[in-house]
Design a protein around this motif. Structure first.
Motif, PDB file in Angstrom:
ATOM      1  N   ASP A 172      36.950  44.001  37.306  1.00 35.47           N
ATOM      2  CA  ASP A 172      37.634  44.433  36.269  1.00 35.47           C
ATOM      3  C   ASP A 172      37.517  43.300  35.297  1.00 35.47           C
ATOM      4  O   ASP A 172      37.436  43.549  33.929  1.00 35.47           O
ATOM      5  CB  ASP A 172      39.247  44.435  36.603  1.00 35.47           C
ATOM      6  CG  ASP A 172      39.850  45.604  37.344  1.00 35.47           C
ATOM      7  OD1 ASP A 172      38.748  46.451  37.421  1.00 35.47           O
ATOM      8  OD2 ASP A 172      40.817  45.625  37.960  1.00 35.47           O
ATOM      9  N   SER A 226      34.088  53.131  48.082  1.00 33.92           N
ATOM     10  CA  SER A 226      35.046  52.291  47.101  1.00 33.92           C
ATOM     11  C   SER A 226      34.549  50.814  47.093  1.00 33.92           C
ATOM     12  O   SER A 226      33.865  50.055  47.865  1.00 33.92           O
ATOM     13  CB  SER A 226      36.260  52.212  47.867  1.00 33.92           C
ATOM     14  OG  SER A 226      36.438  51.457  49.012  1.00 33.92           O
ATOM     15  N   ASN A 227      35.253  50.198  46.156  1.00 39.54           N
ATOM     16  CA  ASN A 227      35.047  48.693  45.783  1.00 39.54           C
ATOM     17  C   ASN A 227      35.410  47.885  46.963  1.00 39.54           C
ATOM     18  O   ASN A 227      34.848  46.986  47.595  1.00 39.54           O
ATOM     19  CB  ASN A 227      35.588  48.466  44.531  1.00 39.54           C
ATOM     20  CG  ASN A 227      35.037  49.006  43.393  1.00 39.54           C
ATOM     21  OD1 ASN A 227      34.138  49.332  43.347  1.00 39.54           O
ATOM     22  ND2 ASN A 227      35.907  48.904  42.227  1.00 39.54           N
ATOM     23  N   SER A 228      36.357  48.242  47.587  1.00 42.78           N
ATOM     24  CA  SER A 228      37.223  47.434  48.760  1.00 42.78           C
ATOM     25  C   SER A 228      36.149  47.636  49.873  1.00 42.78           C
ATOM     26  O   SER A 228      36.031  46.489  50.638  1.00 42.78           O
ATOM     27  CB  SER A 228      38.549  48.063  49.006  1.00 42.78           C
ATOM     28  OG  SER A 228      39.502  48.067  48.150  1.00 42.78           O
ATOM     29  N   ASN A 230      39.602  39.835  52.000  1.00 42.95           N
ATOM     30  CA  ASN A 230      40.475  40.084  50.844  1.00 42.95           C
ATOM     31  C   ASN A 230      39.704  41.026  49.830  1.00 42.95           C
ATOM     32  O   ASN A 230      39.323  40.353  48.619  1.00 42.95           O
ATOM     33  CB  ASN A 230      40.927  39.062  50.328  1.00 42.95           C
ATOM     34  CG  ASN A 230      42.149  38.953  49.382  1.00 42.95           C
ATOM     35  OD1 ASN A 230      42.489  40.026  48.843  1.00 42.95           O
ATOM     36  ND2 ASN A 230      42.869  37.818  49.200  1.00 42.95           N
ATOM     37  N   PRO A 231      39.566  42.235  50.255  1.00 48.64           N
ATOM     38  CA  PRO A 231      38.586  43.140  49.019  1.00 48.64           C
ATOM     39  C   PRO A 231      39.025  43.119  47.561  1.00 48.64           C
ATOM     40  O   PRO A 231      38.370  43.546  46.790  1.00 48.64           O
ATOM     41  CB  PRO A 231      38.692  44.420  49.884  1.00 48.64           C
ATOM     42  CG  PRO A 231      39.803  44.479  50.767  1.00 48.64           C
ATOM     43  CD  PRO A 231      39.886  42.978  51.155  1.00 48.64           C
ATOM     44  N   ASN A 232      40.437  42.810  47.852  1.00 42.79           N
ATOM     45  CA  ASN A 232      41.035  43.008  46.142  1.00 42.79           C
ATOM     46  C   ASN A 232      40.422  41.821  45.274  1.00 42.79           C
ATOM     47  O   ASN A 232      40.434  42.174  44.134  1.00 42.79           O
ATOM     48  CB  ASN A 232      42.466  42.739  46.253  1.00 42.79           C
ATOM     49  CG  ASN A 232      43.285  43.973  46.887  1.00 42.79           C
ATOM     50  OD1 ASN A 232      42.820  45.041  46.633  1.00 42.79           O
ATOM     51  ND2 ASN A 232      44.523  43.568  47.652  1.00 42.79           N
ATOM     52  N   HIS A 233      39.952  40.974  45.947  1.00 41.12           N
ATOM     53  CA  HIS A 233      39.176  39.964  45.203  1.00 41.12           C
ATOM     54  C   HIS A 233      38.045  40.664  44.276  1.00 41.12           C
ATOM     55  O   HIS A 233      37.838  40.213  43.170  1.00 41.12           O
ATOM     56  CB  HIS A 233      38.604  38.795  45.920  1.00 41.12           C
ATOM     57  CG  HIS A 233      39.790  37.767  46.342  1.00 41.12           C
ATOM     58  ND1 HIS A 233      41.316  37.902  45.879  1.00 41.12           N
ATOM     59  CD2 HIS A 233      39.772  36.737  47.132  1.00 41.12           C
ATOM     60  CE1 HIS A 233      41.857  37.112  46.396  1.00 41.12           C
ATOM     61  NE2 HIS A 233      40.995  36.072  47.112  1.00 41.12           N
ATOM     62  N   CYS A 234      37.344  41.609  44.975  1.00 41.22           N
ATOM     63  CA  CYS A 234      36.113  42.231  44.341  1.00 41.22           C
ATOM     64  C   CYS A 234      36.736  42.917  43.251  1.00 41.22           C
ATOM     65  O   CYS A 234      35.834  43.088  42.294  1.00 41.22           O
ATOM     66  CB  CYS A 234      35.381  42.967  45.399  1.00 41.22           C
ATOM     67  SG  CYS A 234      34.270  41.849  46.591  1.00 41.22           S
ATOM     68  N   THR A 235      37.824  43.633  43.401  1.00 40.10           N
ATOM     69  CA  THR A 235      38.080  44.466  42.110  1.00 40.10           C
ATOM     70  C   THR A 235      38.519  43.786  41.163  1.00 40.10           C
ATOM     71  O   THR A 235      38.419  44.216  40.004  1.00 40.10           O
ATOM     72  CB  THR A 235      39.488  45.218  42.766  1.00 40.10           C
ATOM     73  OG1 THR A 235      39.267  46.239  44.173  1.00 40.10           O
ATOM     74  CG2 THR A 235      40.087  46.198  41.829  1.00 40.10           C
ATOM     75  N   VAL A 236      39.191  42.499  41.408  1.00 41.01           N
ATOM     76  CA  VAL A 236      39.581  41.712  40.226  1.00 41.01           C
ATOM     77  C   VAL A 236      38.330  41.090  39.286  1.00 41.01           C
ATOM     78  O   VAL A 236      38.510  41.365  38.339  1.00 41.01           O
ATOM     79  CB  VAL A 236      40.306  40.428  40.608  1.00 41.01           C
ATOM     80  CG1 VAL A 236      40.527  39.362  39.806  1.00 41.01           C
ATOM     81  CG2 VAL A 236      41.692  40.610  41.250  1.00 41.01           C
ATOM     82  N   CYS A 265      33.060  45.336  49.375  1.00 31.68           N
ATOM     83  CA  CYS A 265      33.162  44.180  49.269  1.00 31.68           C
ATOM     84  C   CYS A 265      32.699  43.008  50.254  1.00 31.68           C
ATOM     85  O   CYS A 265      33.446  42.788  51.172  1.00 31.68           O
ATOM     86  CB  CYS A 265      34.667  43.673  48.836  1.00 31.68           C
ATOM     87  SG  CYS A 265      34.885  41.971  48.394  1.00 31.68           S
TER      88      CYS A 265
END
Length: 319
Positions: A22, A2-4, A13-19, A7
């Motif tokens: 995207d 997964s991206n998370s 803060n793995p959501n930063h990688c998702t952002v 990361c």
């Protein structure tokens, strides 16, 4: 993976990688769409018959290919074949875009400052802009791998990054900036000199500048502006041992893929092009293409005997 979990840029803060992923995909798609628009219009109205438009077409193809690199996969943690391919592809077309912008700046310089055409150098433009990137992309082939939000020259290979990309980029951007300022100043001075006067020679000079310079002058500036945040981000990476700053990575992810999109905006805003962007003219042109008939020529001083004679006289005078 997964991206998370992949990361490593922002482990807390793995959501930063998702952002970031995207964002890069969204702007890459936008850029590719813009490039396809430019290619379609050049094909539809047969603008590829003219040298200036062929330069724009070559830059557009390079920018479209460059943008596709940002669509390849998610964040990688290892130098997989896909990761290495993405890094090579990105290095190659980053160089190709840069060199086509440099050729455009050189052509503008020759047209405006030296008052000479460079049509005869077109094949050498292609040799340089497609050949040199291959050499530069092959040099770090053993050092491609994860490099933040996408694959490139591996983290820790700062010397290789600067030697094969950033040092040449700094130099060429500096040259581009100086040339662009000089060209802009010269054009403004010429326009002021022409104001309030009329004679056939002056009018032909104006028309030549419009056809040869106006369609190209925006592209070097677009490249210069879009290079700012990637440069700042990679310098910050090198200075702080790749300690990531989210805002810089976001700006990097926005700026890097956008060359093709802003090129398409500049292309569409050209007066001759925008005059043809209506359903009636596009329908007529498309029907003519399907029927194998010649579409009404794109206006160019290349076919104007008086303008060609003036250019030849200038070249003989400069000799």
């Amino acid at each position: 993976m997964s991206n998370s979990s992949a990361c490593t840029l922002f482990p807390n803060n793995p959501n930063h990688c998702t952002v970031i992923i995207d964002i890069r995909r969204a702007f890459s798609s936008l850029s590719i769409a813009g490039c396809l628009f430019v290619i379609f219009i050049i094909w539809l109205y047969q603008k590829y018959k003219y040298f200036v438009q062929r330069i724009i077409l070559a830059l557009t193809v390079a920018a479209a290919m460059d943008s596709t690199a940002y669509l390849m996969g998610a964040i990688h943690t290892e130098a997989t074949p896909l990761c290495v391919f993405q890094a090579f592809w990105m290095s190659y077309f980053d160089w190709s875009v840069l060199l086509w912008v440099c050729c455009i700046a050189f052509n503008l310089y020759m047209n405006v400052i030296r008052l000479q055409r460079t049509d005869h150098l077109e094949k050498w433009y292609h040799v340089v802009c497609w050949g040199v990137p291959l050499i530069m992309a092959l040099i770090p082939i053993r050092n491609y791998g994860p490099a933040g939000a996408w694959c490139w020259i591996e983290t820790g290979e700062t010397g290789l990054r600067f030697g094969t990309w950033y040092v040449p980029l700094f130099i060429l951007i500096g040259v581009l900036f100086v040339i662009y300022l000089y060209i802009t100043f010269t054009i403004q001075r010429q326009v002021r000199r022409w104001d309030g006067t009329y004679n056939p020679d002056t009018q032909r000079d104006k028309e030549q500048m419009k056809s040869d310079v106006r369609p190209l002058k925006a592209y070097p500036m677009i490249y210069l502006v879009l290079s700012i945040f990637p440069l700042v981000n990679r310098i910050q990476n090198a200075v702080t041992n790749d300690e990531a700053i989210f805002v810089l990575w976001v700006l990097h992810a926005i700026s890097s893929p956008l060359q093709g999109f802003f090129n398409s905006v500049a292309f569409a805003l050209d007066k001759e092009t925008i005059s043809r962007l209506n359903l009636t003219q596009m329908k007529i042109a498309f029907q003519s293409r399907r029927a194998g008939r010649k579409v009404q020529d794109y206006p160019s001083t290349n076919d104007n005997p008086d303008t060609v004679a003036i250019a030849e006289n200038r070249e003989s005078e400069s000799d």
